[in-house]
Design a protein around this motif. Sequence first.
Motif, PDB file in Angstrom:
ATOM      1  N   HIS A 121       0.641  -1.180  -0.101  1.00 26.58           N
ATOM      2  CA  HIS A 121       0.142  -0.008  -0.014  1.00 26.58           C
ATOM      3  C   HIS A 121       0.856   1.264  -0.184  1.00 26.58           C
ATOM      4  N   ALA A 122       0.628   2.137  -1.055  1.00 29.48           N
ATOM      5  CA  ALA A 122       1.502   3.448  -0.934  1.00 29.48           C
ATOM      6  C   ALA A 122       0.511   4.237  -0.124  1.00 29.48           C
ATOM      7  N   GLY A 123       1.373   5.302   0.639  1.00 28.68           N
ATOM      8  CA  GLY A 123       0.668   6.001   1.581  1.00 28.68           C
ATOM      9  C   GLY A 123       1.365   7.030   2.188  1.00 28.68           C
ATOM     10  N   LEU A 124       0.995   7.505   3.478  1.00 26.09           N
ATOM     11  CA  LEU A 124       1.533   8.832   4.182  1.00 26.09           C
ATOM     12  C   LEU A 124       2.826   8.215   4.968  1.00 26.09           C
ATOM     13  N   TYR A 125       3.485   9.075   5.643  1.00 27.04           N
ATOM     14  CA  TYR A 125       4.625   9.033   6.360  1.00 27.04           C
ATOM     15  C   TYR A 125       4.489   9.728   7.644  1.00 27.04           C
ATOM     16  N   LEU A 126       3.283   9.272   8.412  1.00 26.52           N
ATOM     17  CA  LEU A 126       3.075   9.986   9.679  1.00 26.52           C
ATOM     18  C   LEU A 126       4.145   9.260  10.583  1.00 26.52           C
ATOM     19  N   VAL A 127       4.388   9.753  11.714  1.00 30.88           N
ATOM     20  CA  VAL A 127       5.360   9.117  12.663  1.00 30.88           C
ATOM     21  C   VAL A 127       4.836   7.846  13.096  1.00 30.88           C
ATOM     22  N   ALA A 128       5.930   6.821  13.404  1.00 34.62           N
ATOM     23  CA  ALA A 128       5.264   5.237  13.538  1.00 34.62           C
ATOM     24  C   ALA A 128       4.286   5.187  14.570  1.00 34.62           C
ATOM     25  N   TRP A 129       4.555   5.965  15.864  1.00 35.39           N
ATOM     26  CA  TRP A 129       3.666   5.564  16.796  1.00 35.39           C
ATOM     27  C   TRP A 129       2.334   6.501  16.715  1.00 35.39           C
ATOM     28  N   HIS A 130       2.075   6.903  15.459  1.00 32.77           N
ATOM     29  CA  HIS A 130       0.518   7.579  15.505  1.00 32.77           C
ATOM     30  C   HIS A 130      -0.395   6.599  15.104  1.00 32.77           C
ATOM     31  N   PRO A 131      -1.646   6.608  15.714  1.00 35.86           N
ATOM     32  CA  PRO A 131      -2.532   5.725  15.705  1.00 35.86           C
ATOM     33  C   PRO A 131      -3.044   5.350  14.144  1.00 35.86           C
ATOM     34  N   LYS A 132      -3.023   6.300  13.515  1.00 32.49           N
ATOM     35  CA  LYS A 132      -3.439   6.053  12.114  1.00 32.49           C
ATOM     36  C   LYS A 132      -2.159   5.540  11.004  1.00 32.49           C
ATOM     37  N   SER A 133      -0.986   5.410  11.627  1.00 33.43           N
ATOM     38  CA  SER A 133       0.077   4.870  10.815  1.00 33.43           C
ATOM     39  C   SER A 133      -0.313   3.542  10.321  1.00 33.43           C
ATOM     40  N   SER A 134      -1.014   2.647  11.176  1.00 38.89           N
ATOM     41  CA  SER A 134      -1.212   1.220  10.728  1.00 38.89           C
ATOM     42  C   SER A 134      -2.112   1.262   9.293  1.00 38.89           C
ATOM     43  N   THR A 135      -3.068   2.162   9.261  1.00 37.16           N
ATOM     44  CA  THR A 135      -3.761   2.322   8.047  1.00 37.16           C
ATOM     45  C   THR A 135      -3.449   3.130   7.060  1.00 37.16           C
ATOM     46  N   ASP A 136      -2.884   4.457   7.248  1.00 37.64           N
ATOM     47  CA  ASP A 136      -2.748   5.497   6.649  1.00 37.64           C
ATOM     48  C   ASP A 136      -1.298   5.325   5.731  1.00 37.64           C
ATOM     49  N   ASN A 137      -0.323   4.944   6.458  1.00 30.98           N
ATOM     50  CA  ASN A 137       1.090   5.155   5.905  1.00 30.98           C
ATOM     51  C   ASN A 137       1.442   4.220   5.114  1.00 30.98           C
ATOM     52  N   GLU A 138       2.403   4.271   4.292  1.00 31.36           N
ATOM     53  CA  GLU A 138       2.978   3.127   3.245  1.00 31.36           C
ATOM     54  C   GLU A 138       3.404   1.911   4.410  1.00 31.36           C
ATOM     55  N   ARG A 139       2.970   0.833   3.581  1.00 33.04           N
ATOM     56  CA  ARG A 139       2.824  -0.430   4.399  1.00 33.04           C
ATOM     57  C   ARG A 139       2.629  -1.645   3.426  1.00 33.04           C
ATOM     58  N   THR A 140       2.995  -2.829   3.767  1.00 28.37           N
ATOM     59  CA  THR A 140       2.676  -3.944   3.389  1.00 28.37           C
ATOM     60  C   THR A 140       1.938  -4.819   4.437  1.00 28.37           C
ATOM     61  N   THR A 141       1.080  -5.817   3.829  1.00 31.09           N
ATOM     62  CA  THR A 141       0.202  -6.305   4.791  1.00 31.09           C
ATOM     63  C   THR A 141       0.432  -7.985   3.991  1.00 31.09           C
ATOM     64  N   PHE A 154       0.430  -9.629   9.532  1.00 30.33           N
ATOM     65  CA  PHE A 154       1.553  -8.667  10.133  1.00 30.33           C
ATOM     66  C   PHE A 154       1.582  -7.697   8.943  1.00 30.33           C
ATOM     67  N   ARG A 155       1.887  -6.592   9.272  1.00 24.46           N
ATOM     68  CA  ARG A 155       2.158  -5.350   8.493  1.00 24.46           C
ATOM     69  C   ARG A 155       3.415  -4.656   8.875  1.00 24.46           C
ATOM     70  N   GLN A 156       4.536  -4.436   8.045  1.00 20.78           N
ATOM     71  CA  GLN A 156       5.607  -3.623   7.885  1.00 20.78           C
ATOM     72  C   GLN A 156       4.909  -2.079   7.700  1.00 20.78           C
ATOM     73  N   ILE A 157       5.406  -1.135   8.415  1.00 16.46           N
ATOM     74  CA  ILE A 157       4.702   0.092   8.246  1.00 16.46           C
ATOM     75  C   ILE A 157       5.942   1.049   8.167  1.00 16.46           C
ATOM     76  N   SER A 188      10.592   2.598  12.121  1.00 19.99           N
ATOM     77  CA  SER A 188       9.342   2.127  11.585  1.00 19.99           C
ATOM     78  C   SER A 188       8.624   1.326  12.717  1.00 19.99           C
ATOM     79  N   ARG A 189       7.630   0.665  12.344  1.00 18.37           N
ATOM     80  CA  ARG A 189       6.613  -0.188  13.105  1.00 18.37           C
ATOM     81  C   ARG A 189       6.242  -1.300  12.411  1.00 18.37           C
ATOM     82  N   VAL A 190       5.895  -2.555  13.134  1.00 22.66           N
ATOM     83  CA  VAL A 190       5.312  -3.769  12.815  1.00 22.66           C
ATOM     84  C   VAL A 190       4.112  -4.145  13.385  1.00 22.66           C
ATOM     85  N   ASP A 191       2.876  -4.187  12.778  1.00 27.12           N
ATOM     86  CA  ASP A 191       1.755  -4.723  13.473  1.00 27.12           C
ATOM     87  C   ASP A 191       1.552  -6.174  13.321  1.00 27.12           C
ATOM     88  N   ILE A 192       1.227  -6.924  14.252  1.00 22.28           N
ATOM     89  CA  ILE A 192       0.732  -8.489  14.171  1.00 22.28           C
ATOM     90  C   ILE A 192      -0.732  -8.589  14.696  1.00 22.28           C
TER      91      ILE A 192
END
Length: 219
Positions: A121-141, A154-157, A188-192
């Motif tokens: 997913h192309a996206g924004l570059y909010l700070v990694a701890w921002h609540p919306k970084s999981s859904t709005d930032n550049e990422r992979t799922t 899991f997501r690379q954010i 960066s950040r990773v969500d599982i």
Amino acid sequence: MKLHKEGFTILVVTAIILILINLGIHYLLPDGHWIPRLVLIGSIIIFFLFAQFFRVPARNVHKSDRQIVAPCDGRVVVIEEVVENEYFKGPRRQISIFMSPLNVHVNWNPVSGVIQYFKYHAGLYLVAWHPKSSTDNERTTVVIRTVEGIDILFRQIAGAAARRIRWYIKEGDKVEQSTEMGFIKFGSRVDIFVPLDAEIKVNLQDKTVGSVTVLAELK
């Protein structure tokens, strides 16, 4: 310990720039001046900081079909029940790990299985701890289906500074737990996302060791 392939170009370019700067200062200033020595020391420190970012430490790992291991080094910043809308479209337990620039930035597969789903997913570059970084930032799922048929997502954010996500997997690949799957550059950040009945083995603010720390255990 070795250096990751993602850092070779950056380290070579950094070394060339620092060498040219030092040669230029040495040429412009008279012998014995204190500034060239100070710049040399600073250059060594800068190069060392870049090199440590791309380090790949040797680790002793054990594999378990029931356990979900941390896909990265960092610190646990979120443990909560959420609705995951991209793949599951239902409730899951989310565990988020924040990676600072000082952490190892290799990403590992948290479980063994087959890649059922992958999307960039192309996206924004909010700070990694921002609540919306999981859904709005550049990422992979990435979704891995375990041998018991349980899907783990899991997501690379990307963060404000991390604008280079790398992955080495694709849909249909068979992967092994604790093997390398990608890399994120410069913080960066990773969500599982795990099943609600999974037993969580970490707490908020715990430090994780990628490919080693057990995040949760499946029923």
